[in-house]
Design a protein around this motif. Structure first.
Motif, PDB file in Angstrom:
ATOM      1  N   ILE A 220       0.783  -1.099  -0.074  1.00 21.96           N
ATOM      2  CA  ILE A 220      -0.163  -0.184   0.094  1.00 21.96           C
ATOM      3  C   ILE A 220       0.840   1.119  -0.006  1.00 21.96           C
ATOM      4  O   ILE A 220       2.078   1.499   0.703  1.00 21.96           O
ATOM      5  CB  ILE A 220      -0.864   0.028   1.353  1.00 21.96           C
ATOM      6  N   TYR A 221       0.464   1.948  -1.029  1.00 22.17           N
ATOM      7  CA  TYR A 221       1.333   3.487  -0.832  1.00 22.17           C
ATOM      8  C   TYR A 221       0.070   4.599  -0.792  1.00 22.17           C
ATOM      9  O   TYR A 221      -0.781   4.688  -1.630  1.00 22.17           O
ATOM     10  CB  TYR A 221       2.158   3.821  -2.125  1.00 22.17           C
ATOM     11  N   SER A 222      -0.013   5.102   0.305  1.00 19.98           N
ATOM     12  CA  SER A 222      -0.934   6.131   0.695  1.00 19.98           C
ATOM     13  C   SER A 222      -0.413   7.331   1.453  1.00 19.98           C
ATOM     14  O   SER A 222       0.366   7.404   1.797  1.00 19.98           O
ATOM     15  CB  SER A 222      -1.918   5.450   1.622  1.00 19.98           C
ATOM     16  N   SER A 223      -1.314   8.462   1.043  1.00 20.19           N
ATOM     17  CA  SER A 223      -1.171   9.760   1.683  1.00 20.19           C
ATOM     18  C   SER A 223      -1.380   9.436   3.233  1.00 20.19           C
ATOM     19  O   SER A 223      -0.833  10.432   3.988  1.00 20.19           O
ATOM     20  CB  SER A 223      -1.616  11.162   1.155  1.00 20.19           C
TER      21      SER A 223
ATOM     22  N   ALA B 297      -4.468  -6.551  -9.095  1.00 20.92           N
ATOM     23  CA  ALA B 297      -5.715  -5.487  -8.954  1.00 20.92           C
ATOM     24  C   ALA B 297      -5.180  -4.248  -8.137  1.00 20.92           C
ATOM     25  O   ALA B 297      -4.325  -4.472  -7.089  1.00 20.92           O
ATOM     26  CB  ALA B 297      -7.008  -6.137  -8.678  1.00 20.92           C
ATOM     27  N   PRO B 298      -5.779  -3.520  -7.675  1.00 16.88           N
ATOM     28  CA  PRO B 298      -5.882  -2.276  -7.099  1.00 16.88           C
ATOM     29  C   PRO B 298      -6.313  -2.378  -5.791  1.00 16.88           C
ATOM     30  O   PRO B 298      -7.385  -2.979  -5.513  1.00 16.88           O
ATOM     31  CB  PRO B 298      -6.445  -1.164  -7.836  1.00 16.88           C
ATOM     32  N   GLY B 299      -6.409  -1.268  -4.976  1.00 12.74           N
ATOM     33  CA  GLY B 299      -7.098  -0.967  -4.001  1.00 12.74           C
ATOM     34  C   GLY B 299      -6.329  -0.076  -2.682  1.00 12.74           C
ATOM     35  O   GLY B 299      -5.468  -0.489  -2.391  1.00 12.74           O
ATOM     36  N   GLN B 300      -7.059   1.184  -2.195  1.00 11.56           N
ATOM     37  CA  GLN B 300      -6.468   1.802  -1.226  1.00 11.56           C
ATOM     38  C   GLN B 300      -7.646   2.466  -0.579  1.00 11.56           C
ATOM     39  O   GLN B 300      -8.753   2.180  -0.775  1.00 11.56           O
ATOM     40  CB  GLN B 300      -5.258   2.755  -1.231  1.00 11.56           C
ATOM     41  N   GLU B 301      -7.880   3.506  -0.056  1.00 10.81           N
ATOM     42  CA  GLU B 301      -9.008   3.987   0.646  1.00 10.81           C
ATOM     43  C   GLU B 301      -9.843   2.880   0.572  1.00 10.81           C
ATOM     44  O   GLU B 301     -10.649   2.584   1.675  1.00 10.81           O
ATOM     45  CB  GLU B 301      -9.657   5.142  -0.418  1.00 10.81           C
ATOM     46  N   ALA B 302     -10.078   2.100  -0.647  1.00 13.08           N
ATOM     47  CA  ALA B 302     -10.111   0.743  -0.607  1.00 13.08           C
ATOM     48  C   ALA B 302      -8.641   0.278  -0.376  1.00 13.08           C
ATOM     49  O   ALA B 302      -8.631  -0.831  -0.184  1.00 13.08           O
ATOM     50  CB  ALA B 302     -10.984   0.446  -1.647  1.00 13.08           C
ATOM     51  N   ALA B 303      -7.833   0.786  -0.870  1.00  9.92           N
ATOM     52  CA  ALA B 303      -6.296   0.135  -0.465  1.00  9.92           C
ATOM     53  C   ALA B 303      -5.401   0.860  -1.485  1.00  9.92           C
ATOM     54  O   ALA B 303      -5.433   2.054  -1.643  1.00  9.92           O
ATOM     55  CB  ALA B 303      -6.559  -1.189  -0.887  1.00  9.92           C
ATOM     56  N   GLY B 304      -4.266   0.271  -1.762  1.00  6.80           N
ATOM     57  CA  GLY B 304      -3.220   0.884  -2.690  1.00  6.80           C
ATOM     58  C   GLY B 304      -2.227  -0.439  -2.717  1.00  6.80           C
ATOM     59  O   GLY B 304      -1.752  -0.814  -1.798  1.00  6.80           O
ATOM     60  N   HIS B 305      -1.887  -0.943  -4.003  1.00  5.40           N
ATOM     61  CA  HIS B 305      -1.019  -2.190  -4.197  1.00  5.40           C
ATOM     62  C   HIS B 305      -0.049  -2.260  -5.005  1.00  5.40           C
ATOM     63  O   HIS B 305       0.391  -1.420  -6.003  1.00  5.40           O
ATOM     64  CB  HIS B 305      -1.851  -3.421  -4.348  1.00  5.40           C
ATOM     65  N   VAL B 306       0.690  -3.515  -5.348  1.00  9.11           N
ATOM     66  CA  VAL B 306       1.761  -3.816  -6.262  1.00  9.11           C
ATOM     67  C   VAL B 306       1.564  -4.922  -6.953  1.00  9.11           C
ATOM     68  O   VAL B 306       1.230  -6.137  -6.353  1.00  9.11           O
ATOM     69  CB  VAL B 306       3.064  -3.837  -5.210  1.00  9.11           C
ATOM     70  N   ALA B 307       1.662  -5.035  -8.311  1.00 14.21           N
ATOM     71  CA  ALA B 307       1.803  -6.230  -9.256  1.00 14.21           C
ATOM     72  C   ALA B 307       2.456  -6.174 -10.361  1.00 14.21           C
ATOM     73  O   ALA B 307       2.792  -5.197 -10.536  1.00 14.21           O
ATOM     74  CB  ALA B 307       0.109  -6.355  -9.529  1.00 14.21           C
ATOM     75  N   THR B 308       2.763  -7.035 -10.977  1.00 14.70           N
ATOM     76  CA  THR B 308       3.633  -7.139 -12.195  1.00 14.70           C
ATOM     77  C   THR B 308       2.857  -6.571 -13.383  1.00 14.70           C
ATOM     78  O   THR B 308       1.762  -6.767 -13.564  1.00 14.70           O
ATOM     79  CB  THR B 308       4.248  -8.488 -12.629  1.00 14.70           C
ATOM     80  N   LYS B 309       3.637  -6.212 -14.434  1.00 14.84           N
ATOM     81  CA  LYS B 309       2.971  -5.547 -15.701  1.00 14.84           C
ATOM     82  C   LYS B 309       2.261  -6.500 -16.425  1.00 14.84           C
ATOM     83  O   LYS B 309       1.076  -6.212 -16.642  1.00 14.84           O
ATOM     84  CB  LYS B 309       4.109  -4.672 -16.374  1.00 14.84           C
ATOM     85  N   GLU B 310       3.096  -7.511 -16.424  1.00 21.35           N
ATOM     86  CA  GLU B 310       2.125  -8.638 -17.392  1.00 21.35           C
ATOM     87  C   GLU B 310       0.925  -9.321 -16.572  1.00 21.35           C
ATOM     88  O   GLU B 310       0.200  -9.838 -17.245  1.00 21.35           O
ATOM     89  CB  GLU B 310       3.291  -9.640 -17.426  1.00 21.35           C
TER      90      GLU B 310
ATOM     91  N   PRO C  64      -3.126  -9.531   7.177  1.00 25.80           N
ATOM     92  CA  PRO C  64      -2.254 -10.496   6.508  1.00 25.80           C
ATOM     93  C   PRO C  64      -1.818 -10.555   5.008  1.00 25.80           C
ATOM     94  O   PRO C  64      -0.946 -11.244   4.322  1.00 25.80           O
ATOM     95  CB  PRO C  64      -3.041 -11.856   6.966  1.00 25.80           C
ATOM     96  N   HIS C  65      -2.890 -10.031   4.327  1.00 20.43           N
ATOM     97  CA  HIS C  65      -2.629  -9.873   2.818  1.00 20.43           C
ATOM     98  C   HIS C  65      -1.831  -8.862   2.403  1.00 20.43           C
ATOM     99  O   HIS C  65      -1.460  -8.717   0.944  1.00 20.43           O
ATOM    100  CB  HIS C  65      -3.882  -9.735   1.932  1.00 20.43           C
ATOM    101  N   ILE C  66      -1.194  -8.063   3.061  1.00 20.74           N
ATOM    102  CA  ILE C  66      -0.419  -6.803   2.828  1.00 20.74           C
ATOM    103  C   ILE C  66       0.871  -6.813   3.296  1.00 20.74           C
ATOM    104  O   ILE C  66       1.314  -7.197   4.591  1.00 20.74           O
ATOM    105  CB  ILE C  66      -1.042  -5.596   3.231  1.00 20.74           C
ATOM    106  N   SER C  67       1.868  -7.051   2.185  1.00 23.53           N
ATOM    107  CA  SER C  67       3.348  -7.130   2.682  1.00 23.53           C
ATOM    108  C   SER C  67       4.169  -5.920   3.068  1.00 23.53           C
ATOM    109  O   SER C  67       5.169  -6.283   3.585  1.00 23.53           O
ATOM    110  CB  SER C  67       4.189  -8.081   1.491  1.00 23.53           C
ATOM    111  N   ALA C  68       3.558  -4.759   2.603  1.00 24.27           N
ATOM    112  CA  ALA C  68       4.449  -3.799   2.687  1.00 24.27           C
ATOM    113  C   ALA C  68       3.525  -2.376   3.040  1.00 24.27           C
ATOM    114  O   ALA C  68       2.428  -2.492   1.907  1.00 24.27           O
ATOM    115  CB  ALA C  68       5.541  -3.497   1.686  1.00 24.27           C
ATOM    116  N   ASN C  69       4.009  -1.438   3.487  1.00 20.66           N
ATOM    117  CA  ASN C  69       3.002  -0.115   3.632  1.00 20.66           C
ATOM    118  C   ASN C  69       4.037   0.943   3.358  1.00 20.66           C
ATOM    119  O   ASN C  69       4.997   1.067   3.830  1.00 20.66           O
ATOM    120  CB  ASN C  69       2.526   0.086   4.878  1.00 20.66           C
ATOM    121  N   PHE C  70       3.875   2.105   2.368  1.00 24.77           N
ATOM    122  CA  PHE C  70       4.511   3.163   2.344  1.00 24.77           C
ATOM    123  C   PHE C  70       3.491   4.305   2.307  1.00 24.77           C
ATOM    124  O   PHE C  70       2.393   4.233   2.097  1.00 24.77           O
ATOM    125  CB  PHE C  70       4.968   3.254   0.841  1.00 24.77           C
TER     126      PHE C  70
END
Length: 187
Positions: free
Chosen positions: A36-39, A153-166, A59-65
């Motif tokens: 997650i990368y959030s303000s 997929a995405p999410g913050q406020e509902a979330a903020g996440h990381v995935a590969t381009k492909e 448990p589903h989130i490995s890092a927060n920024f």
């Protein structure tokens, strides 16, 4: 931290869209790390996801920024996050957001970017020109090839996440008004 007590007493609950939970579970099953990368501060992010209307999602989130990594509309911030994630290349990260300028900054840093449109968000810029990023309305619109090339997929406020381009293959990408995610990445 007044709101910390509110979360702990269930007086405050983090609102998370249902499709975010499905995506987090898919990503975990497929071995995709989610960050997650959030303000909002890292502490606030952890409280929001620990005390969400969908249960404890931490448990589903490995890092927060947060903005200690830099301003969300600056490419350098995304370069910093890529380095902290330990990825070989920023191109292995997909950033999900509802804010066009954040998607542009992530793309300038080498990430792929996807805009998530949710009800009530600000319109995307220039309705007369096409958006250069995939635009989705739900993480359910994303598909993946197999578990080695995970869905993202995405999410913050509902979330903020990381995935590969492909990994990001929107089933139905189009342009649309508004978005709601604060920043998402999956890798």
């Amino acid at each position: 931290l007044i709101w910390k007590g509110g979360f702990e007493r269930a007086e405050i609950v983090g609102e998370v869209y249902e499709d975010v939970v499905r995506a987090l579970r898919r990503w975990e099953q497929d071995g995709v790390r989610v960050a997650i990368y959030s303000s909002g501060s890292v502490a606030a992010q952890k409280l929001l996801f620990a005390h969400s209307n969908r249960g404890d999602l931490t448990p589903h989130i490995s890092a927060n920024f947060d903005t200690t990594s830099g301003h969300k509309r600056e490419p350098k911030s995304y370069e910093t996050i890529s380095a902290q994630l330990g990825v070989d290349s920023a191109s292995s990260v997909c950033f999900f957001t509802d804010i066009y300028e954040e998607a542009a900054a992530a793309a300038a840093a080498g990430m792929s970017a996807c805009i998530l449109v949710r009800p009530g968000n600000a319109p995307l810029p220039s309705p007369d020109s096409p958006c250069p990023f995939p635009v989705i309305r739900s993480f359910d619109e994303l598909s993946g090839k197999d578990a080695r090339e995970p869905r993202v997929a995405p999410g913050q406020e509902a979330a903020g996440h990381v995935a590969t381009k492909e990994d990001v293959e929107p089933a139905a990408a189009g342009n649309g008004p508004g978005a709601e995610e604060d920043g998402a990445e999956a890798e």
